[in-house]
Design a protein around this motif. Structure first.
Motif, PDB file in Angstrom:
ATOM      1  N   GLU A 143       0.845  -1.200   0.000  1.00 19.96           N
ATOM      2  CA  GLU A 143       0.000   0.000   0.000  1.00 19.96           C
ATOM      3  C   GLU A 143       0.879   1.248   0.000  1.00 19.96           C
ATOM      4  OE1 GLU A 143      -3.851   1.759   2.451  1.00 19.96           O
ATOM      5  OE2 GLU A 143      -2.682   0.097   3.246  1.00 19.96           O
ATOM      6  N   PRO A 144       0.576   2.240  -0.854  1.00 20.63           N
ATOM      7  CA  PRO A 144       1.391   3.452  -0.875  1.00 20.63           C
ATOM      8  C   PRO A 144       1.328   4.193   0.459  1.00 20.63           C
ATOM      9  CG  PRO A 144      -0.636   3.753  -2.147  1.00 20.63           C
ATOM     10  CD  PRO A 144      -0.553   2.295  -1.795  1.00 20.63           C
ATOM     11  N   ALA A 145       2.368   4.959   0.735  1.00 21.30           N
ATOM     12  CA  ALA A 145       2.425   5.729   1.980  1.00 21.30           C
ATOM     13  C   ALA A 145       1.276   6.719   2.044  1.00 21.30           C
ATOM     14  CB  ALA A 145       3.752   6.465   2.071  1.00 21.30           C
ATOM     15  N   LEU A 146       0.797   6.978   3.263  1.00 18.33           N
ATOM     16  CA  LEU A 146      -0.257   7.981   3.423  1.00 18.33           C
ATOM     17  C   LEU A 146       0.304   9.370   3.147  1.00 18.33           C
ATOM     18  CD1 LEU A 146      -3.120   8.806   4.296  1.00 18.33           C
ATOM     19  CD2 LEU A 146      -2.252   8.922   6.648  1.00 18.33           C
ATOM     20  N   LEU A 147       1.458   9.680   3.741  1.00 24.04           N
ATOM     21  CA  LEU A 147       2.098  10.984   3.553  1.00 24.04           C
ATOM     22  C   LEU A 147       3.410  10.794   2.803  1.00 24.04           C
ATOM     23  CD1 LEU A 147       2.190  14.073   4.274  1.00 24.04           C
ATOM     24  CD2 LEU A 147       3.586  13.402   6.254  1.00 24.04           C
ATOM     25  N   GLN A 148       3.597  11.597   1.762  1.00 22.47           N
ATOM     26  CA  GLN A 148       4.851  11.584   1.014  1.00 22.47           C
ATOM     27  C   GLN A 148       5.399  13.014   0.943  1.00 22.47           C
ATOM     28  OE1 GLN A 148       2.982   9.630  -2.496  1.00 22.47           O
ATOM     29  NE2 GLN A 148       4.701   8.203  -2.367  1.00 22.47           N
ATOM     30  N   VAL A 186       5.514   8.456   5.182  1.00 20.70           N
ATOM     31  CA  VAL A 186       4.889   7.986   6.416  1.00 20.70           C
ATOM     32  C   VAL A 186       3.860   6.927   6.027  1.00 20.70           C
ATOM     33  CG1 VAL A 186       3.509   8.592   8.437  1.00 20.70           C
ATOM     34  CG2 VAL A 186       5.242  10.208   7.571  1.00 20.70           C
ATOM     35  N   PRO A 187       4.126   5.654   6.308  1.00 24.94           N
ATOM     36  CA  PRO A 187       3.173   4.596   5.952  1.00 24.94           C
ATOM     37  C   PRO A 187       1.878   4.717   6.750  1.00 24.94           C
ATOM     38  CG  PRO A 187       5.360   3.698   6.466  1.00 24.94           C
ATOM     39  CD  PRO A 187       5.353   5.126   6.922  1.00 24.94           C
ATOM     40  N   ARG A 188       0.804   4.230   6.183  1.00 21.50           N
ATOM     41  CA  ARG A 188      -0.470   4.183   6.908  1.00 21.50           C
ATOM     42  C   ARG A 188      -0.303   3.345   8.181  1.00 21.50           C
ATOM     43  NH1 ARG A 188      -5.075   5.886   4.272  1.00 21.50           N
ATOM     44  NH2 ARG A 188      -4.819   6.300   2.051  1.00 21.50           N
ATOM     45  N   GLY A 189      -0.869   3.852   9.270  1.00 19.62           N
ATOM     46  CA  GLY A 189      -0.847   3.103  10.515  1.00 19.62           C
ATOM     47  C   GLY A 189       0.454   3.179  11.286  1.00 19.62           C
ATOM     48  N   ALA A 190       1.381   4.020  10.839  1.00 17.39           N
ATOM     49  CA  ALA A 190       2.681   4.118  11.510  1.00 17.39           C
ATOM     50  C   ALA A 190       2.707   5.285  12.492  1.00 17.39           C
ATOM     51  CB  ALA A 190       3.796   4.286  10.479  1.00 17.39           C
ATOM     52  N   ILE A 191       3.645   5.219  13.426  1.00 20.89           N
ATOM     53  CA  ILE A 191       4.002   6.358  14.271  1.00 20.89           C
ATOM     54  C   ILE A 191       5.433   6.727  13.900  1.00 20.89           C
ATOM     55  CG2 ILE A 191       4.367   7.223  16.609  1.00 20.89           C
ATOM     56  CD1 ILE A 191       2.314   5.195  17.594  1.00 20.89           C
ATOM     57  N   VAL A 192       5.599   7.880  13.280  1.00 17.33           N
ATOM     58  CA  VAL A 192       6.908   8.319  12.799  1.00 17.33           C
ATOM     59  C   VAL A 192       7.315   9.574  13.568  1.00 17.33           C
ATOM     60  CG1 VAL A 192       8.217   9.194  10.818  1.00 17.33           C
ATOM     61  CG2 VAL A 192       6.557   7.338  10.504  1.00 17.33           C
ATOM     62  N   ALA A 193       8.502   9.535  14.163  1.00 18.88           N
ATOM     63  CA  ALA A 193       9.022  10.685  14.911  1.00 18.88           C
ATOM     64  C   ALA A 193       9.957  11.496  14.033  1.00 18.88           C
ATOM     65  CB  ALA A 193       9.750  10.215  16.164  1.00 18.88           C
ATOM     66  N   LEU A 194       9.848  12.803  14.147  1.00 20.36           N
ATOM     67  CA  LEU A 194      10.714  13.750  13.443  1.00 20.36           C
ATOM     68  C   LEU A 194      11.537  14.454  14.512  1.00 20.36           C
ATOM     69  CD1 LEU A 194      11.322  15.069  10.656  1.00 20.36           C
ATOM     70  CD2 LEU A 194       9.514  16.720  11.184  1.00 20.36           C
ATOM     71  N   ILE A 195      12.841  14.213  14.515  1.00 22.24           N
ATOM     72  CA  ILE A 195      13.691  14.755  15.574  1.00 22.24           C
ATOM     73  C   ILE A 195      14.839  15.556  14.960  1.00 22.24           C
ATOM     74  CG2 ILE A 195      13.117  12.809  17.067  1.00 22.24           C
ATOM     75  CD1 ILE A 195      16.035  11.825  16.673  1.00 22.24           C
ATOM     76  N   GLY A 196      15.564  16.267  15.832  1.00 21.02           N
ATOM     77  CA  GLY A 196      16.716  17.051  15.403  1.00 21.02           C
ATOM     78  C   GLY A 196      16.985  18.148  16.405  1.00 21.02           C
ATOM     79  N   PRO A 197      18.182  18.711  16.393  1.00 21.42           N
ATOM     80  CA  PRO A 197      18.514  19.809  17.306  1.00 21.42           C
ATOM     81  C   PRO A 197      17.594  21.011  17.090  1.00 21.42           C
ATOM     82  CG  PRO A 197      20.477  18.958  16.207  1.00 21.42           C
ATOM     83  CD  PRO A 197      19.301  18.359  15.511  1.00 21.42           C
ATOM     84  N   ASN A 198      17.594  21.925  18.036  1.00 25.84           N
ATOM     85  CA  ASN A 198      16.805  23.149  17.893  1.00 25.84           C
ATOM     86  C   ASN A 198      17.202  23.874  16.609  1.00 25.84           C
ATOM     87  OD1 ASN A 198      15.499  22.764  20.358  1.00 25.84           O
ATOM     88  ND2 ASN A 198      17.105  23.828  21.496  1.00 25.84           N
TER      89      ASN A 198
END
Length: 269
Positions: free
Chosen positions: A4-9, A30-42
């Motif tokens: 299945e294609p990703a929900l968010l591209q 971001v695949p459907r049904g996933a929890i994806v974290a976006l991190i990085g320094p300030n």
């Protein structure tokens, strides 16, 4: 069988503010049904990226797609209509309204009655109002917020207000939920409650979640995947354990403040 294609591209997204390149050629799915974290320094560009996804900013380059639909040229209200909801790093609630009324505001995209029908308060309007209130009550139950139902937001603790903002976002019934620093300012018990809430939202409401978060313990415990930004560039993308061992990620955080360095160190152990 095709996956299945990703929900968010997010595809090659870049944006500049004057002489500052805030994001440069950022791509991830971001695949459907996933929890994806976006991190990085300030200052890495995390909230800027959220603003590009939700239509607050229009990227100078690249595209953002939701279920194959281009978002990059849409206004924030149009993006919300397509099923994208978000919370904010600084809480954006109506402090002099009750918790229930704040959540009901999130039901606006599901209201179908027009202005004239509303002024006449027709039976259709009354039935619709009952249905929207029922759904708002269900969300309060889901997040264990019924105790605060009739209280003014201004009288609530910071942690409870964060959950109210989450409830209002869920009232839109999104397919994609963007959480900007969901655990900021919370104590350990409140953070644990937030982790359980996010998992339940994904598992029981079938909502895909992308979150910006500085708490590395929370990121490691909740995420299926982690995307790392540094100075507007994507430097890593993968499973949490692999990302935290990536030399580029460690190097990026070593250059940040002491508190964040300690957080990444905790996440690595």
């Amino acid at each position: 069988m095709k996956p299945e294609p990703a929900l968010l591209q997010v595809q090659g997204v870049g944006i500049r503010f004057g002489g500052v390149q805030a994001l440069a050629d950022v791509s991830f799915d971001v695949p459907r049904g996933a929890i994806v974290a976006l991190i990085g320094p300030n200052g890495a560009g995390k909230t800027t990226l959220f603003n590009c996804i939700t239509g607050v900013y229009r990227p100078d380059a690249g595209t953002v797609m939701l279920a194959g639909r281009r978002l990059s040229d849409l206004r924030p209200d149009q993006v919300a209509e397509l099923g994208v909801a978000r919370t904010f790093q600084n809480i954006e609630l109506f402090a002099r309204m009750t918790v229930l009324d704040n959540v009901l505001l999130g039901r606006h995209r599901h209201m179908r009655s027009g202005t004239i029908a509303g002024l006449l308060f027709s039976r259709r309007v009354r039935d619709e109002e009952v249905a929207q209130r029922k759904r708002a009550e269900e969300i309060l139950d889901f997040l264990d917020l019924q105790f605060a139902r009739d209280r003014f937001v201004m009288h609530l603790s910071y942690g409870v207000r964060k959950k109210v903002e989450l409830a209002r976002a869920l009232a839109l019934e999104p397919s994609l939920l963007l959480l900007d620093e969901p655990s900021a300012g919370m104590n350990a018990e409140e953070k644990e409650d937030m982790v359980h809430a996010v998992r339940d939202i994904r598992d029981e409401m079938n909502v895909t979640v992308t979150l910006v978060e500085h708490d590395m313990g929370l990121v490691m415990g909740i995420s299926d995947r982690v995307v790392v930004l540094d100075h507007g560039l994507k430097i890593a993308d993968g499973a949490p354990g692999d990302v935290m061992k990536d030399p580029d990620v460690i190097r990026a955080y070593l250059g940040d403040d002491e508190a964040t360095h300690g957080a990444i160190g905790a996440g690595l152990t």
